[in-house]
Design a protein around this motif. Sequence first.
Motif, mmCIF file in Angstrom:
data_model
loop_
_atom_site.group_PDB
_atom_site.id
_atom_site.type_symbol
_atom_site.label_atom_id
_atom_site.label_comp_id
_atom_site.label_asym_id
_atom_site.label_seq_id
_atom_site.Cartn_x
_atom_site.Cartn_y
_atom_site.Cartn_z
ATOM 1 N N THR A 120 -14.435 1.385 -2.105
ATOM 2 C CA THR A 120 -15.918 0.964 -2.782
ATOM 3 C C THR A 120 -15.244 -0.079 -3.682
ATOM 4 O O THR A 120 -16.019 -1.281 -3.835
ATOM 5 C CB THR A 120 -16.616 2.125 -3.538
ATOM 6 N N PHE A 121 -14.584 0.292 -4.636
ATOM 7 C CA PHE A 121 -14.137 -0.493 -5.485
ATOM 8 C C PHE A 121 -13.360 -1.755 -5.240
ATOM 9 O O PHE A 121 -13.574 -3.071 -5.859
ATOM 10 C CB PHE A 121 -12.911 0.202 -6.495
ATOM 11 N N MET A 122 -12.820 -1.817 -4.260
ATOM 12 C CA MET A 122 -11.822 -2.952 -3.651
ATOM 13 C C MET A 122 -13.100 -3.694 -2.630
ATOM 14 O O MET A 122 -12.866 -4.698 -2.184
ATOM 15 C CB MET A 122 -10.665 -2.579 -2.868
ATOM 16 N N GLY A 123 -13.926 -2.992 -1.893
ATOM 17 C CA GLY A 123 -14.710 -3.762 -0.902
ATOM 18 C C GLY A 123 -14.029 -4.058 0.254
ATOM 19 O O GLY A 123 -14.398 -4.929 1.062
ATOM 20 N N ILE A 124 -12.962 -3.303 0.648
ATOM 21 C CA ILE A 124 -12.466 -3.378 2.076
ATOM 22 C C ILE A 124 -12.544 -1.964 2.601
ATOM 23 O O ILE A 124 -12.684 -0.937 1.992
ATOM 24 C CB ILE A 124 -11.074 -3.863 1.770
ATOM 25 N N GLY A 125 -12.197 -1.844 3.922
ATOM 26 C CA GLY A 125 -12.269 -0.759 4.605
ATOM 27 C C GLY A 125 -11.110 0.216 4.412
ATOM 28 O O GLY A 125 -9.869 -0.246 4.121
ATOM 29 N N GLN A 126 -11.116 1.410 5.078
ATOM 30 C CA GLN A 126 -10.136 2.283 4.979
ATOM 31 C C GLN A 126 -8.737 1.892 5.607
ATOM 32 O O GLN A 126 -7.551 2.139 4.943
ATOM 33 C CB GLN A 126 -10.457 3.674 5.202
ATOM 34 N N GLU A 127 -9.049 1.400 6.789
ATOM 35 C CA GLU A 127 -8.064 0.998 7.507
ATOM 36 C C GLU A 127 -7.010 -0.243 7.060
ATOM 37 O O GLU A 127 -5.738 -0.128 7.026
ATOM 38 C CB GLU A 127 -8.320 0.210 9.018
ATOM 39 N N GLU A 128 -7.751 -1.130 6.345
ATOM 40 C CA GLU A 128 -6.907 -2.212 5.537
ATOM 41 C C GLU A 128 -6.143 -1.578 4.433
ATOM 42 O O GLU A 128 -5.024 -1.787 4.224
ATOM 43 C CB GLU A 128 -8.002 -3.101 4.912
ATOM 44 N N ILE A 129 -6.560 -0.622 3.673
ATOM 45 C CA ILE A 129 -5.872 0.269 2.814
ATOM 46 C C ILE A 129 -4.817 0.945 3.191
ATOM 47 O O ILE A 129 -3.799 1.048 2.991
ATOM 48 C CB ILE A 129 -6.931 0.879 1.583
ATOM 49 N N LYS A 130 -5.129 1.748 4.270
ATOM 50 C CA LYS A 130 -4.142 2.572 5.039
ATOM 51 C C LYS A 130 -2.747 1.498 5.414
ATOM 52 O O LYS A 130 -1.728 1.863 5.005
ATOM 53 C CB LYS A 130 -4.665 3.333 6.178
ATOM 54 N N ASN A 131 -3.105 0.422 5.993
ATOM 55 C CA ASN A 131 -2.133 -0.560 6.556
ATOM 56 C C ASN A 131 -1.359 -1.174 5.278
ATOM 57 O O ASN A 131 0.012 -1.132 5.350
ATOM 58 C CB ASN A 131 -2.765 -1.612 7.285
#
Length: 143
Positions: A120-131
Amino acid sequence: RVIAHSKNERTFHIFYQLLAAPSAFKENLFQGFGSATHDSFRYVGSIGSRIIEGRTDTEHFELTVSALKTFGIEGEELNTLMKALCIVLQLGNLTFEPDPSVDGEGALLVVDDELEKVTTFMGIGQEEIKNATTTKLVKARGE
C-alpha cells in the motif's frame, strides 16, 4: 545503523521525529500512519528519553521541516521525502524465513499484514516486493 543499533542508542533521529509529528500530518502521508508510534516499527522500537538537547522529537521535527523549507523542500517534495522514510520503516517490519529449496542461502518473504502495508505504501504488488527483497542479482564487471 538503520537496521540495528545498540540498546541505549537511537537509529537516525529523523525516524523518531517523523513518528512524533502531528497525527494529521502523518495520516496525510499514508492512511493508518497517523496512529503509528515508535513501537509500531522494528527499526526504532522502544526508546528511553525523547528529549534530545532539551527538545522533544516533535519540536525537532518542526525544526527539521523548517530547515528543509530553507532549502526549498516543502509541500509535495516534503511529503515525498517523508513517505520514503515511512517506507523504510515499514520495510523493516517485513518477515523472512529460510527457503528450504536453496541450501540455506535463500529466503522467502512471509505474506502478512506488514507486507500488505508495504504494498500500500509503495503502490506496487506483492510479487514485485518479493522479487526485490529475495532475488540475488550478480553483475560481473563490464556487464
